[in-house]
Structures are given as C-alpha cells and as structure tokens.
Design a protein around this motif. Sequence first.
Motif, short mmCIF file in Angstrom:
data_model
loop_
_atom_site.label_atom_id
_atom_site.label_comp_id
_atom_site.label_asym_id
_atom_site.label_seq_id
_atom_site.Cartn_x
_atom_site.Cartn_y
_atom_site.Cartn_z
N ARG A 111 4.84 -5.60 13.52
CA ARG A 111 4.79 -4.18 13.87
C ARG A 111 6.00 -3.43 13.31
O ARG A 111 5.85 -2.35 12.74
CB ARG A 111 4.74 -4.02 15.39
N LEU A 112 7.17 -4.03 13.45
CA LEU A 112 8.38 -3.38 12.95
C LEU A 112 8.42 -3.38 11.42
O LEU A 112 8.96 -2.46 10.80
CB LEU A 112 9.61 -4.07 13.52
N THR A 113 7.84 -4.42 10.80
CA THR A 113 7.75 -4.45 9.35
C THR A 113 6.86 -3.32 8.84
O THR A 113 7.18 -2.64 7.85
CB THR A 113 7.19 -5.81 8.87
N GLU A 114 5.74 -3.11 9.53
CA GLU A 114 4.85 -2.00 9.15
C GLU A 114 5.59 -0.67 9.27
O GLU A 114 5.46 0.21 8.41
CB GLU A 114 3.61 -1.99 10.03
N ARG A 115 6.36 -0.52 10.33
CA ARG A 115 7.12 0.72 10.51
C ARG A 115 8.11 0.91 9.37
O ARG A 115 8.28 2.03 8.87
CB ARG A 115 7.85 0.69 11.86
N ALA A 116 8.78 -0.17 8.95
CA ALA A 116 9.75 -0.07 7.85
C ALA A 116 9.05 0.31 6.55
O ALA A 116 9.56 1.12 5.77
CB ALA A 116 10.49 -1.39 7.69
N ALA A 117 7.87 -0.27 6.30
CA ALA A 117 7.12 0.07 5.09
C ALA A 117 6.67 1.52 5.11
O ALA A 117 6.75 2.23 4.09
CB ALA A 117 5.91 -0.86 4.95
N ALA A 141 0.41 -5.02 -1.63
CA ALA A 141 1.14 -4.13 -0.74
C ALA A 141 0.23 -3.07 -0.15
O ALA A 141 0.32 -2.72 1.03
CB ALA A 141 2.30 -3.49 -1.49
N ARG A 142 -0.66 -2.53 -0.98
CA ARG A 142 -1.61 -1.52 -0.49
C ARG A 142 -2.53 -2.10 0.58
O ARG A 142 -2.84 -1.44 1.59
CB ARG A 142 -2.45 -0.97 -1.64
N LYS A 143 -2.94 -3.35 0.39
CA LYS A 143 -3.81 -4.01 1.37
C LYS A 143 -3.05 -4.32 2.66
O LYS A 143 -3.59 -4.20 3.76
CB LYS A 143 -4.38 -5.30 0.78
N LYS A 144 -1.79 -4.71 2.52
CA LYS A 144 -0.98 -5.08 3.69
C LYS A 144 -0.61 -3.86 4.53
O LYS A 144 -0.62 -3.90 5.75
CB LYS A 144 0.29 -5.81 3.23
N TRP A 145 -0.24 -2.76 3.85
CA TRP A 145 0.17 -1.54 4.54
C TRP A 145 -0.64 -0.36 4.01
O TRP A 145 -0.13 0.49 3.26
CB TRP A 145 1.66 -1.28 4.34
N PRO A 146 -1.91 -0.27 4.35
CA PRO A 146 -2.78 0.74 3.72
C PRO A 146 -2.35 2.18 3.98
O PRO A 146 -2.70 3.08 3.21
CB PRO A 146 -4.15 0.45 4.34
N ASP A 147 -1.59 2.42 5.05
CA ASP A 147 -1.20 3.80 5.37
C ASP A 147 0.25 4.10 5.05
O ASP A 147 0.76 5.16 5.42
CB ASP A 147 -1.43 4.06 6.88
N ALA A 148 0.92 3.17 4.36
CA ALA A 148 2.35 3.35 4.11
C ALA A 148 2.63 4.44 3.08
O ALA A 148 3.60 5.18 3.21
CB ALA A 148 2.99 2.04 3.65
N VAL A 149 1.80 4.54 2.07
CA VAL A 149 2.04 5.50 0.99
C VAL A 149 0.88 6.48 0.95
O VAL A 149 -0.28 6.09 0.80
CB VAL A 149 2.17 4.80 -0.38
N SER A 150 1.19 7.73 1.10
CA SER A 150 0.17 8.77 1.06
C SER A 150 0.60 9.83 0.07
O SER A 150 1.58 10.55 0.29
CB SER A 150 -0.04 9.41 2.44
N ARG A 151 -0.07 9.87 -1.05
CA ARG A 151 0.24 10.85 -2.07
C ARG A 151 -0.62 12.10 -1.86
O ARG A 151 -1.76 12.01 -1.41
CB ARG A 151 -0.01 10.28 -3.47
N PRO A 152 -0.12 13.24 -2.19
CA PRO A 152 -0.92 14.46 -2.02
C PRO A 152 -2.16 14.43 -2.90
O PRO A 152 -2.16 13.87 -3.99
CB PRO A 152 0.03 15.58 -2.45
#
Length: 224
Positions: A111-117, A141-152
């Motif tokens: 959970r904390l790793t996801e928050r860091a990503a 990385a995209r599969k592991k943290w699908p909501d970490a990066v959100s580009r406009p």
Amino acid sequence: MNAVKTSEGLLNGFSRLRGGRGKAADRRSLETLVYMGGSVNYGCHMAASEIIPEEQAELDKALYDALNPLASAIRSRETGLSTDRMWDASPVDVALSVLAAWKVMDGEVKRLTERAAMTAGSYGASYEQLGAVWGITRQGARKKWPDAVSRPAPATAGKSTLALFGGTAELAQSTSGGWGWTGRGADGASGTAADGAPYASAEEAAAHAGAFLKEHALDIGDQS
C-alpha cells in the motif's frame, strides 16, 4: 554477518516451547523454523540501489521490532490466551502466527509502495522511470500501478482535463501561450495555478496540478 535475529518476544515464547533451552539455541531453532532456505549471500556484486550488509542488518532489526507486537496481537486474538501462555504451542502454530503477521506487513508495504509510485507520478515521473527504479519494464510498471501516471488528454483548443487521486483539474492555455490549471481535490478543496498561467507546457502544468490533487487526496486505503 549473522543471520537475521528474531525479536525478543517471539524468542522468549519459543524458548518456553522448547523447554527452557538457551536463547542462542532457541534463536537458531526459530530462525530455522521460520526462515528455512532464507539465508542471504552478502558476497555478491550489488547494484547502487541495493543495500550493504550493515544496512540490511539495521533494516531487518527494524522490521522485527515492528513485527513483534503485531505477531503477539494476532496470536493473542487467535488463541484468546494471556501473554505468558499464548506462545505455548507447537512449532507449526508459532510459525504460522509469525507468517500471518508478515502477511499483514507485506500488504502494508504494498500500500505504501503504491502511494510512493503515485506521488512520483503526480510530480511528473513517467512509467519508464518508475519501471527503472523497480527493475521492471514500462509496461510492467503501468500494470503494477495503473493509476500512478496520468497524462492530460490531447488538448482541444488549448484545454485538457487531468483526473488523479480522486480529483480533477482543468488545464488551459492562455493567449500568451503559457499554461495554467484549476482543480478540485477528492477532499473538496479547490486550487489554481499561481499567477495565472506561468507554465511553459501542458505537461508542466499537469505536474503541478497533480501535486495539488495528491495533497488533497483521500487515503488510498479508503478508496479501495
């Protein structure tokens, strides 16, 4: 370098289980019981991001210090016994209680790793960068943290929308060519870019808007 040491609470309980043998012998027995096959080779070549043996020992100690009260609490709830009796059990039961505590800690680390990503992504990190840190591919990385990066989304007439951390931000390009943003976080807070439109690109504006949305996000655990 000695093997990882168990915390005193678990060790004392296991000592009673083993009939009062010396702590050194009991320590070796419990380590063997819980960590069969888990020895560490400290002689191999390490990458820069890996930790040295001394750091490993300190980290292990900190993890066991955190594990001890958690394992005791889980064991107490499982058995309903007093503190001085709850570790009087078979080696299998003791090991399974310890494993249950590690499972809880593993979930918290994830959970904390996801928050860091997500924090890194909110400041503009790409999936390539997240993957490089974690030792996986961009796709991984995209599969592991699908909501970490959100580009406009592609800008339409100088406007786009960013959705992140449960909030949204509108990115807009001014007549001078600079980009600004206005946003509302998941907690209801509103914000806007300072000085109108100070950013040179939509990506830079999105990074600052993402930082605002992260600051006003609900706890990740509350969203699951």
